[in-house]
Motif scaffolding. Structure first.
Motif, PDB file in Angstrom:
ATOM      1  N   LYS A 186       0.439  -1.105  -0.452  1.00  0.00           N
ATOM      2  CA  LYS A 186      -0.222   0.449   0.101  1.00  0.00           C
ATOM      3  C   LYS A 186       0.815   1.045   0.071  1.00  0.00           C
ATOM      4  O   LYS A 186       2.055   1.368  -0.235  1.00  0.00           O
ATOM      5  CB  LYS A 186      -1.167  -0.166   1.166  1.00  0.00           C
ATOM      6  CG  LYS A 186      -0.426   0.025   2.510  1.00  0.00           C
ATOM      7  CD  LYS A 186      -1.162   0.118   3.749  1.00  0.00           C
ATOM      8  CE  LYS A 186      -0.676  -0.847   4.664  1.00  0.00           C
ATOM      9  NZ  LYS A 186      -2.224  -1.044   5.782  1.00  0.00           N
ATOM     10  N   TRP A 214       5.378  -3.010   6.071  1.00  0.00           N
ATOM     11  CA  TRP A 214       4.384  -3.269   5.029  1.00  0.00           C
ATOM     12  C   TRP A 214       4.751  -2.601   3.499  1.00  0.00           C
ATOM     13  O   TRP A 214       5.985  -1.786   3.911  1.00  0.00           O
ATOM     14  CB  TRP A 214       2.991  -2.439   4.667  1.00  0.00           C
ATOM     15  CG  TRP A 214       2.673  -0.623   4.319  1.00  0.00           C
ATOM     16  CD1 TRP A 214       3.046   0.079   2.972  1.00  0.00           C
ATOM     17  CD2 TRP A 214       2.008  -0.371   5.382  1.00  0.00           C
ATOM     18  NE1 TRP A 214       2.937   1.387   3.106  1.00  0.00           N
ATOM     19  CE2 TRP A 214       1.949   1.233   4.641  1.00  0.00           C
ATOM     20  CE3 TRP A 214       1.809   0.023   6.658  1.00  0.00           C
ATOM     21  CZ2 TRP A 214       1.755   2.110   5.328  1.00  0.00           C
ATOM     22  CZ3 TRP A 214       1.402   0.801   7.240  1.00  0.00           C
ATOM     23  CH2 TRP A 214       1.413   2.298   7.007  1.00  0.00           C
ATOM     24  N   THR A 239       5.509  -0.897  -0.349  1.00  0.00           N
ATOM     25  CA  THR A 239       4.983   0.527  -1.528  1.00  0.00           C
ATOM     26  C   THR A 239       4.946  -0.469  -2.923  1.00  0.00           C
ATOM     27  O   THR A 239       5.725  -1.327  -2.654  1.00  0.00           O
ATOM     28  CB  THR A 239       5.304   1.697  -1.692  1.00  0.00           C
ATOM     29  OG1 THR A 239       6.735   1.446  -1.915  1.00  0.00           O
ATOM     30  CG2 THR A 239       5.608   2.857  -0.764  1.00  0.00           C
TER      31      THR A 239
END
Length: 222
Positions: free
Chosen positions: A47, A206, A208
């Motif tokens: 994300k 997380w 990208t």
């Protein structure tokens, strides 16, 4: 003590490092390492980057503190010296420091392929610096804002996320993620990508979309 999403999993073993670490530890073969890392990468959320607002180095605790529960924590020596002892060859330590403070040694730098002599001193110590493989700012923007203070302190001092390297390359990298910076030494990129995956998975961070694609491309070509 609640660890939340900061629980450190065993994952791919402590140190997906270079073919030969500075201290002479042999890493797994590139193919096996990359395959395991690709499997773990598939489980990491993808994300966009969160805002950097609120970030400061102090959000990750005192620099190089020994007050951590990761490997080498509470061993009576600060993290910087722990990593220097691990990554340098021919290490000489300061008398009276209980084998902690590194006075000199030789770094076979995996990021550049250079061999550098380290000498402790006000005009020379910065020639060898300790890189956060996953930069603290990058971690802050990819999930570390949600970690508790102690877990962030563990993150900043986790040996799996730390690598001694030459000062100029550490400054060049800055707080870049893998999409923006990879080691100039191509032969180390598989291990570097694997270490990023190991660390981000362990701390529930997380990636990208751009970083995911870069990591996947590097690992598929190992």
């Amino acid at each position: 003590m609640s660890w939340g999403s900061g629980v450190v999993r065993s994952g791919l073993v402590a140190v997906m490092v270079a073919a030969v670490f500075g201290g002479g530890v042999t890493a797994p073969t590139a193919g096996a390492e990359a395959g395991a890392a690709l499997g773990e990468l598939a489980g990491i959320p993808v994300k966009g980057r969160a805002p950097k607002s609120g970030y400061s180095r102090s959000q990750f605790g005192d620099a190089w503190t020994d007050d951590v529960t990761v490997a080498d924590g509470h061993n009576g020596c600060d993290t910087r010296n722990d990593i220097l002892r691990r990554d340098l060859l021919d290490v000489v330590t300061k008398p009276g420091s209980n084998g902690c403070a590194v006075l000199s040694g030789i770094l076979n730098d995996p990021y550049t392929g250079e061999t550098v002599a380290f000498q402790r001193g006000p005009g020379s110590s910065a020639e060898v610096q300790i890189d956060h493989v996953v930069a603290l700012s990058d971690a802050w923007q990819t999930g570390a804002q949600q970690l508790d203070d102690f877990t962030r302190q563990n993150f900043a001092n986790d040996p799996r996320n730390l690598q001694a390297t030459v000062g100029w390359v550490n400054q060049e990298k800055g707080d870049s993620d893998a999409a923006s910076w990879l080691p100039p030494n191509n032969s180390y990129r598989c291990a570097y990508a694997s270490r990023i995956v190991e660390v981000k998975a362990a701390y529930g961070l997380w990636v990208t979309p751009a970083e995911h694609d870069t990591l996947e491309r590097v690992l598929l070509n190992c």
